[in-house]
Design an enzyme around this catalytic site. Structure first.
Site, PDB file in Angstrom:
ATOM      1  N   SER A 324      -9.942  -1.160  -2.130  1.00  0.00           N
ATOM      2  CA  SER A 324      -9.148  -0.717  -3.283  1.00  0.00           C
ATOM      3  C   SER A 324     -10.023  -0.599  -4.533  1.00  0.00           C
ATOM      4  O   SER A 324      -9.909   0.356  -5.301  1.00  0.00           O
ATOM      5  CB  SER A 324      -8.047  -1.723  -3.601  1.00  0.00           C
ATOM      6  OG  SER A 324      -7.194  -1.837  -2.532  1.00  0.00           O
ATOM      7  N   ARG A 328     -11.209   2.750  -6.952  1.00  0.00           N
ATOM      8  CA  ARG A 328     -10.906   2.766  -8.385  1.00  0.00           C
ATOM      9  C   ARG A 328     -12.179   2.818  -9.215  1.00  0.00           C
ATOM     10  O   ARG A 328     -12.209   3.425 -10.288  1.00  0.00           O
ATOM     11  CB  ARG A 328     -10.042   1.553  -8.740  1.00  0.00           C
ATOM     12  CG  ARG A 328      -8.609   1.720  -8.218  1.00  0.00           C
ATOM     13  CD  ARG A 328      -7.882   0.394  -8.184  1.00  0.00           C
ATOM     14  NE  ARG A 328      -6.463   0.553  -7.884  1.00  0.00           N
ATOM     15  CZ  ARG A 328      -5.947   0.677  -6.667  1.00  0.00           C
ATOM     16  NH1 ARG A 328      -6.742   0.709  -5.616  1.00  0.00           N
ATOM     17  NH2 ARG A 328      -4.638   0.795  -6.492  1.00  0.00           N
ATOM     18  N   SER A 469       4.716   0.303  -7.049  1.00  0.00           N
ATOM     19  CA  SER A 469       3.569   0.496  -6.165  1.00  0.00           C
ATOM     20  C   SER A 469       2.313   0.617  -7.026  1.00  0.00           C
ATOM     21  O   SER A 469       2.332   1.254  -8.077  1.00  0.00           O
ATOM     22  CB  SER A 469       3.792   1.765  -5.328  1.00  0.00           C
ATOM     23  OG  SER A 469       2.673   2.601  -5.390  1.00  0.00           O
ATOM     24  N   GLN A 471      -0.323   2.222  -6.404  1.00  0.00           N
ATOM     25  CA  GLN A 471      -0.869   3.578  -6.446  1.00  0.00           C
ATOM     26  C   GLN A 471      -0.112   4.446  -7.449  1.00  0.00           C
ATOM     27  O   GLN A 471      -0.705   5.236  -8.176  1.00  0.00           O
ATOM     28  CB  GLN A 471      -0.827   4.195  -5.053  1.00  0.00           C
ATOM     29  CG  GLN A 471      -1.829   3.508  -4.144  1.00  0.00           C
ATOM     30  CD  GLN A 471      -1.638   3.853  -2.699  1.00  0.00           C
ATOM     31  OE1 GLN A 471      -0.647   4.471  -2.330  1.00  0.00           O
ATOM     32  NE2 GLN A 471      -2.571   3.444  -1.865  1.00  0.00           N
ATOM     33  N   ASP A 617      -1.213  -3.474   2.970  1.00  0.00           N
ATOM     34  CA  ASP A 617      -1.794  -3.257   4.292  1.00  0.00           C
ATOM     35  C   ASP A 617      -2.109  -4.547   5.036  1.00  0.00           C
ATOM     36  O   ASP A 617      -2.600  -4.497   6.167  1.00  0.00           O
ATOM     37  CB  ASP A 617      -3.074  -2.420   4.163  1.00  0.00           C
ATOM     38  CG  ASP A 617      -2.739  -0.952   4.032  1.00  0.00           C
ATOM     39  OD1 ASP A 617      -1.604  -0.580   4.380  1.00  0.00           O
ATOM     40  OD2 ASP A 617      -3.606  -0.180   3.584  1.00  0.00           O
TER      41      ASP A 617
END
Ligand code: NAD
Length: 736
Positions: A324, A328, A469, A471, A617
């Protein structure tokens, strides 16, 4: 009409015709291969070398009998030969060619026949050599090479299939294309490179000291001009046969060369690096395509993991960089001002897709090389319109977050991705972006195929989604920053805060009050150095392994322990896991620690929908833990999980069921009733890296071990997982 390949006539017995004849003679469905060439010597050599069975002494008689007529003569001669043989062809004959251009050959057929025969199918093998003549022919020339067929709208299916099967049985991969598209593609990929090679060799030869130049010329010259040894007559013909597409490619290349010249002339080092790094990335991508692989071969050879039951584990291990944060870091560095260095970048299929998208948007990015990436940020308004569609592969994170950024640009972006990516649901993301004024063109399945440039800037919103979320949050932050408008976001549940933490280092502070986040107007990012910590999801897999295996003590080093990522650790803690964080420090706002973990007796627990929401996940690891614990566990609110996590849940549950774990379904929730796991069977991780690790752990707890298919994705994000697992005593073997 029935088409056959029993009797083949090859007209033009040179390199390609000879190779086709040789390959055809080996096939069981071919009885007779007859050759014809204007050059009598080639015919005789063809018989002597056993390239053909016999020579067509009477061409008319041979054409009348032939099931397949293959024209392997120079492009310019094809019309003449077609016209000559046209009156004698059988009605069921397949008539094909190997010419390097296709539009002109179809036009020629139109001039010869008022009604083109059913079996007329132009073709082009993308295979060859610099040599000519039948002596150079090779029966394996088409092995694993592409052959493009350009059938007409009127071509019967049976004719097309018969010809395609013939090429396939020679080892070729058959593709179908529109003739015009074929000529354009070939102009770019074959004709232009040949012309450049001819031109370079000719230009250097014209220099007074050419002998010296050639004598000292190194590998670069040799490699680049190899194809200048190709047959001049053939290339002469190709240039005129495919005039327009070739001219268009020469013009594009001239423009590119002028840009390169200008960069050298003006000492524009960033521009020069940009050209070179983009070119290198494209060349690497090309190699991967040749190897039929994705960015990291994620879609190539399947990989199966064979895991043995484990006894006491011990030692230290280190897992790769956080995925992640890797995404980013690239995204923020790309729109920051100045040069950012990133260390510990994880080269996953997905994170490489993020890099490629930014390269296509005009950002110069060097690396990744051993986890290091250098990004030459262009600022929030510096992205450039990409030349083609932006390809996101399978990377949902890249696409979701970048849709926000793209929505705020003054150019249209066309979006492409894997079929899996295109089937996902984007409503929860598109809705708030549309509220901001963003416009999208959607496919029938709801995939945003085009982000439409807005006439005006996006407008600020206050947004409170039902189910937060990370995202969507990231996308809205990027959209607001790029549009220079404030954002007020209320999170109904805690989501990962990597974006906010990283942004702080880039000089942009997001104000947080309870669950509300505010971004002030006019935020600008300044480049920084970023050290990416190890991925807590991967580390948690070993926390789980250590918990479940008696007499175990493990240390997982230098792991990112961001509280918004610790949901799984917290639940495992509730289940009885014993772990502690040691050597705590921080980097780029992210807390880091060594995790020391001991064996424990895990017990079943109930998890609320809010707890599940924070898992992301990591869900497969929780399911593995619950399947190996003592007592029943229950997951509530599963119907509120994002669609892709519901899919992941279903896949994992069905694998666990095969092991005898009892799954009881209730409305909106599911009960997991563990049983003693015998193992000794084959399961599938469906190319989800964390699911692969979760099943690996179930395997080491089982009595007979497990075989787990679909582990290629794990290798791509955690290449050294087998070595790391073995270091602490897990016995496993990778097959594939
Ligand atoms: P080649 O020179 O090795 O063979 C061509 C043969 O055709 C020669 O033997 C010549 O005598 C014969 N020929 C010429 N005119 C003829 C006529 N009117 N009737 C009968 N025979 C005639 O060339 P090649 O490399 O085999 O190329 C043949 C075709 O394949 C060309 O159309 C070319 O565009 C295409 N092609 C070549 C390559 C390559 O790399 N060489 C690759 C793909 C396609």
């Amino acid at each position: 009409m029935k088409f056959s390949t029993s009797r083949i006539l090859v007209i033009g017995l040179g390199l390609i015709g000879g190779s086709f004849a040789r390959a055809a003679r080996r096939l069981p469905k071919v009885d007779q291969v007859v050759g014809f060439d204007l050059n009598r010597e080639e015919c005789e050599l063809g018989v002597a070398l056993e390239v053909i069975d016999s020579v067509a002494e009477d061409l008319q008689a041979e054409v009348r009998q032939a099931d397949v007529v293959m024209l392997a003569v120079p492009v310019k001669a094809i019309e003449h030969v077609l016209a000559e043989i046209a009156p004698w062809l059988k009605e069921s004959a397949l008539i094909t060619d190997v010419g390097s251009t296709k539009v002109n050959i179809i036009a020629a057929a139109g001039r010869i026949w008022s009604e083109v025969p059913a079996g007329f199918i132009p073709g082009h093998p993308i295979a060859g050599a610099e040599k000519s003549g039948v002596a150079a022919s090779d029966a394996d020339l088409f092995l694993q090479r592409k052959v493009i067929l350009t059938p007409l709208a009127t071509t019967p299916e049976d004719a097309r299939l018969t010809l395609a099967r013939l090429w396939q049985s020679m080892g070729a991969e058959v593709l179908q294309m529109e003739p015009k598209r074929h000529d354009e593609v070939l102009a770019a990929t074959s004709h232009l490179p040949h012309l450049l090679a001819f031109s370079l060799a000719d230009t250097l030869a014209a220099e007074a000291e050419s002998t010296d130049i050639f004598r000292y010329a190194a590998g670069g010259f040799r490699d680049f001009t190899r194809i200048a040894a190709s047959d001049p007559t053939m290339w002469h013909d190709v240039c005129f046969a495919n005039r327009e597409p070739i001219l268009a490619q020469i013009d594009r290349f001239t423009e590119g060369l002028a840009q390169l010249r200008a960069a050298v002339d003006t000492g524009d080092s960033q521009r020069l690096t940009g050209i070179f790094t983009r070119a290198r990335a494209s060349r690497e991508q090309f190699s991967r395509i040749l190897e039929r692989a994705g960015y990291l071969q994620a879609n190539s050879t399947p990989e199966t993991l064979v895991v043995q039951p484990a006894t006491a584990l011990s030692g230290h291990l280190r897992v790769p960089g956080d995925r992640s944060i890797s995404h980013r870091a690239i995204m923020l560095a790309a729109v920051a001002e100045g040069v950012s260095d990133i260390d510990g970048f994880v080269e996953s299929e997905d994170s490489l897709a993020t890099i490629q998208v930014f390269r296509d948007l005009g950002v110069v990015i060097e690396g990744p090389h051993q986890g290091r990436v250098r990004v030459y940020g262009v600022g929030l308004n510096g992205l450039q319109q990409p030349a083609g569609p932006l390809y996101f592969g399978n990377s949902s994170t890249s696409l979701r977050m970048l849709l926000g950024l793209l929505a705020a640009q003054s150019f249209d972006s066309h979006i492409a991705g894997s079929s899996q990516l295109m089937q996902q649901s984007y409503t929860e993301l598109l809705e708030p972006l549309q509220q901001m004024g963003a416009q999208f063109e959607l496919s029938a399945a709801g995939f945003p195929v085009r982000v439409i440039a807005g006439q005006k800037k996006l407008v600020p919103i206050e947004y409170a989604p039902g189910f937060a979320s990370a995202q969507v949050k990231g996308a809205l932050i990027l959209a607001s920053m790029a549009s220079g408008v404030p954002l007020e976001l209320y999170e109904s549940n805690t989501t990962r805060d990597h974006t906010e933490r990283l942004m702080r280092g880039f000089g942009v502070e997001l104000a947080r009050e309870g669950r509300s986040l505010q971004l002030a107007v006019g935020a600008r990012l300044r480049a920084q150095s970023i050290q990416i910590p190890a991925d807590l999801s991967f580390a948690s897999a070993f926390v789980l392994a250590a918990s479940l295996i008696p007499q175990t003590e493990l240390i997982i080093e230098h792991t990112g322990v961001n509280p918004t990522r610790q949901q799984l650790l917290r639940i495992l803690g509730r289940m009885g896991a014993r772990y502690e964080l040691r050597n705590e420090s921080s980097s780029n706002g992210e807390p880091i620690a060594d995790i020391r973990v001991y064996s424990a007796q895990l017990v079943g627990v109930d998890c609320t929908s809010t707890e599940l929401a924070g898992l992301g996940d990591d869900l497969p690891l929780l399911l593995a833990a619950m399947s190996c614990a003592q007592g029943v566990s229950e997951l509530s609110g599963i119907d509120r999980l994002p669609h892709r996590h519901q899919q992941l849940l279903e896949k994992m549950l069905s694998e666990l069921q095969k092991l005898g774990v009892v799954i009881e379904r209730l409305p909106g929730s599911v009960k997991i009733v563990p049983s003693s796991i015998e193992g000794g069977i084959a399961l599938d991780a469906h190319e989800h890296p964390v699911a692969a690790l979760a099943l690996m752990i179930v395997g080491i707890v089982s009595q007979k071990g497990l075989s787990i298919a679909g582990c290629r994705a794990l290798s791509s994000v955690f290449p050294e997982y087998v070595e790391q697992a073995r270091r602490v005593g897990i016995r496993l073997l990778k097959e594939g």
